[in-house]
Design an enzyme around this catalytic site. Structure first.
Site, short mmCIF file in Angstrom:
data_model
loop_
_atom_site.label_atom_id
_atom_site.label_comp_id
_atom_site.label_asym_id
_atom_site.label_seq_id
_atom_site.Cartn_x
_atom_site.Cartn_y
_atom_site.Cartn_z
N ASP A 39 38.72 40.89 50.22
CA ASP A 39 38.55 39.32 49.88
C ASP A 39 38.37 38.19 49.97
O ASP A 39 37.95 37.45 49.93
CB ASP A 39 40.44 39.59 50.23
CG ASP A 39 41.04 40.90 49.05
OD1 ASP A 39 40.10 41.65 48.54
OD2 ASP A 39 42.38 41.80 49.44
N ARG B 81 37.47 39.43 25.44
CA ARG B 81 38.16 39.03 24.44
C ARG B 81 37.90 38.19 23.21
O ARG B 81 38.62 36.99 23.23
CB ARG B 81 39.95 39.14 25.05
CG ARG B 81 40.51 40.08 25.75
CD ARG B 81 42.37 40.04 26.32
NE ARG B 81 42.57 41.13 26.92
CZ ARG B 81 42.90 40.93 27.32
NH1 ARG B 81 43.90 40.03 28.03
NH2 ARG B 81 43.15 41.84 28.18
N1 COA Z 1 48.60 35.13 30.39
C1 COA Z 1 48.57 36.15 30.64
N2 COA Z 1 47.84 37.27 30.73
C2 COA Z 1 47.03 36.82 31.65
C3 COA Z 1 46.26 35.52 32.15
C4 COA Z 1 47.31 34.67 31.78
N3 COA Z 1 46.89 33.68 32.13
N4 COA Z 1 45.90 36.75 32.63
C5 COA Z 1 45.42 37.86 32.75
N5 COA Z 1 46.38 38.22 31.84
C6 COA Z 1 46.56 39.36 31.66
C7 COA Z 1 45.43 40.52 31.56
O1 COA Z 1 44.11 40.39 30.86
C8 COA Z 1 45.80 41.77 32.06
O2 COA Z 1 46.21 42.51 30.62
P1 COA Z 1 45.72 43.80 31.16
O3 COA Z 1 47.09 44.62 31.66
O4 COA Z 1 46.26 44.19 28.87
O5 COA Z 1 44.68 44.59 30.82
C9 COA Z 1 47.02 41.96 32.63
O6 COA Z 1 47.79 40.00 32.24
C10 COA Z 1 47.32 41.58 34.10
O7 COA Z 1 46.18 41.31 34.59
P2 COA Z 1 45.49 40.71 36.39
O8 COA Z 1 46.18 39.87 36.57
O9 COA Z 1 44.15 41.37 35.60
O10 COA Z 1 46.89 42.24 37.03
P3 COA Z 1 46.26 43.69 37.04
O11 COA Z 1 47.51 44.06 37.64
O12 COA Z 1 45.97 44.54 36.09
O13 COA Z 1 45.05 43.76 37.98
C11 COA Z 1 44.02 43.50 40.51
C12 COA Z 1 44.70 43.24 39.33
C13 COA Z 1 43.17 42.29 40.81
C14 COA Z 1 43.25 44.48 40.30
C15 COA Z 1 42.68 43.03 38.46
O14 COA Z 1 43.46 40.96 38.38
C16 COA Z 1 41.36 42.99 39.16
O15 COA Z 1 40.78 43.81 39.94
N6 COA Z 1 40.33 42.12 39.96
C17 COA Z 1 39.26 41.68 40.51
C18 COA Z 1 39.36 42.42 41.69
C19 COA Z 1 39.76 41.21 42.84
O16 COA Z 1 40.25 40.32 42.50
N7 COA Z 1 41.42 41.88 43.63
C20 COA Z 1 41.99 41.12 44.03
C21 COA Z 1 41.65 40.58 44.80
S1 COA Z 1 42.80 39.44 46.09
#
Ligand code: COA
Length: 398
Positions: free
Chosen positions: A164, A99
């Protein structure tokens, strides 16, 4: 914010949910860092759905509800970065790079910045793997950690959320290692912290036996993969956990369970430190130990084995912990007040630093509680803030 702890003066900004990345920031907040938690403008951090653990994992932090991927939000985010020492983000692969929020751009705004990218499977590699969502168990399953736990019939993921929490420790230590170097050289760092590689590192113990000698152990259930007298054993009144290792310990154990005649023989020469599970009398040792312990009380085993320098102890339930005098003397559980004025009980701050102890200076903030304060301090004008709010790029607390 009061000045305290070894990380006094260090500013950490993070954008992540749940545990793996945020708990790293939580530890740094407990050790004195100024921690800014960027929350998703649509939903906030899903950790807010929990009843109590959020209060531990988000204490001492400031909540800024900001979308860094939208115009305007991006500029506000870069202003925050200018004053940060460490930025931690966790996403499905290289989301920030895709991005346009590349490491190079962040370094243009802050050359000393330590950037820690957390993901399930890394910033590069096989595309279908790299861009996947990842949580604790799925990462454990992918890298052979889960397959080492449970019984031969049923693999079982060790909990709670070990992938985690191990990742959180890896993020904490690698970020602080990089910060140390960045402060000495004036040059920042970018860290690719993949959860599966964290588990490869902490799960390497038996893996290297396979890599070097092709050895595969069956899933051990409540015992150890390759040594006798290690595991959880049933006593007459509960469970005891034992790790028996060392020559005098083994001699005592064999004598106690009625197999003293094995000691000093060709099979178990005097000085045998390890009772291997593929050893000549392993089955007899395990059976005799199990039979013996079923007739004994936990407290007696703990007392007798401990006196012989065998590590042995009662397996406590969570409900037993608060009554332990040792926990009380070390104040391992404490209470504090939530931002809603309720009392919450949780674990204290660990480890205990003698000269610059950690402290709880504020509870978990409400969603967006600090958006205005933090962004204004970073240089966003009140007019800009209002415009960002109208566009849904920031959310202010109630
Ligand atoms: N404001 C608005 N949007 C945001 C944001 C913010 N501050 N921060 C992130 N987003 C977006 C993301 O880019 C994502 O957009 P997309 O769906 O178009 O890709 C969306 O919000 C959701 O993001 P995310 O927080 O990543 O949630 P998710 O439900 O899609 O995935 C995880 C969650 C944890 C599975 C994923 O982030 C991941 O695999 N992370 C790495 C491993 C990890 O940390 N796992 C959790 C262990 S506890």
């Amino acid at each position: 914010m009061p000045g305290f702890g070894s990380l006094e003066g260090v500013t950490v900004v993070y954008s992540a949910i749940e545990i793996a990345a945020p708990t790293a920031a939580a530890l740094m907040a407990e050790w004195g860092a100024n921690v800014i938690w960027i929350e998703n403008t649509r939903v906030g951090d899903s950790m807010r759905d929990t009843a109590f653990i959020k209060e531990v994992e988000r204490r001492n932090q400031r909540s800024v509800c900001l979308n860094p991927f939208k115009p305007g939000g991006r500029e506000a985010f870069l202003k925050l970065i200018e004053k940060a020492d460490i930025f931690i983000e966790s996403s499905k692969g290289p989301v920030y790079k895709n991005r346009g929020l590349t490491d190079e751009l962040l370094w243009e705004h802050n050359p000393e910045l330590v950037i820690t990218h957390v993901s399930g499977y890394g910033q590069y590699g096989e595309d279908v793997r790299v861009n996947r969502a990842a949580y604790d168990r799925t990462v454990q399953a992918y890298m052979g950690y889960l397959s080492q736990n449970g019984t031969p019939e049923q693999p079982m993921a060790p909990g709670p959320y070990v992938a985690d929490y191990f990742t959180a420790l890896m993020v904490t230590s690698s970020s602080l290692a990089a910060l140390y170097r960045a402060k000495r050289t004036g040059t920042g760092e970018s860290i690719d912290c993949a959860m599966h590689e964290t588990l490869l590192r902490v799960g390497a113990y038996y893996m290297v036996d396979y890599l070097n000698a092709g050895v595969e152990y069956p899933r051990p259930g409540p015992r150890n993969q390759n040594l006798c007298a290690i595991g959880e054993y049933e006593c007459a009144d509960g469970w005891v956990s034992i790790i028996c290792y060392g020559a005098p310990q083994n001699k005592y154990l064999l004598e106690t369970i009625g197999l003293g005649h094995l000691w000093g023989t060709e099979e178990y020469p005097d000085g045998t430190t390890a009772l291997w599970r593929d050893g000549p009398q392993a089955e007899a040792i395990e059976k005799a130990l199990g039979d013996y312990l079923r007739t004994q009380k936990v407290a007696d085993v703990e007392r007798d084995f401990t006196a012989q320098a065998i590590a042995a102890g009662e397996m406590l339930e969570i409900r037993d912990l608060e009554a332990q005098e040792h926990f009380q003397l070390r104040e391992d559980f404490i209470e504090w007040e939530t931002h809603e004025g309720k009392t919450v009980k949780g674990v204290n701050i660990f480890p205990k630093f003698a000269r610059r102890p950690g402290t709880i200076w504020r509870p978990m903030p409400a969603l967006g509680q600090d958006t205005a304060d933090v962004l204004t301090a970073a240089g966003v004008s009140p007019e800009e803030l209002e415009a960002l709010q109208e566009q849904g790029i920031v959310r202010l607390g109630d």
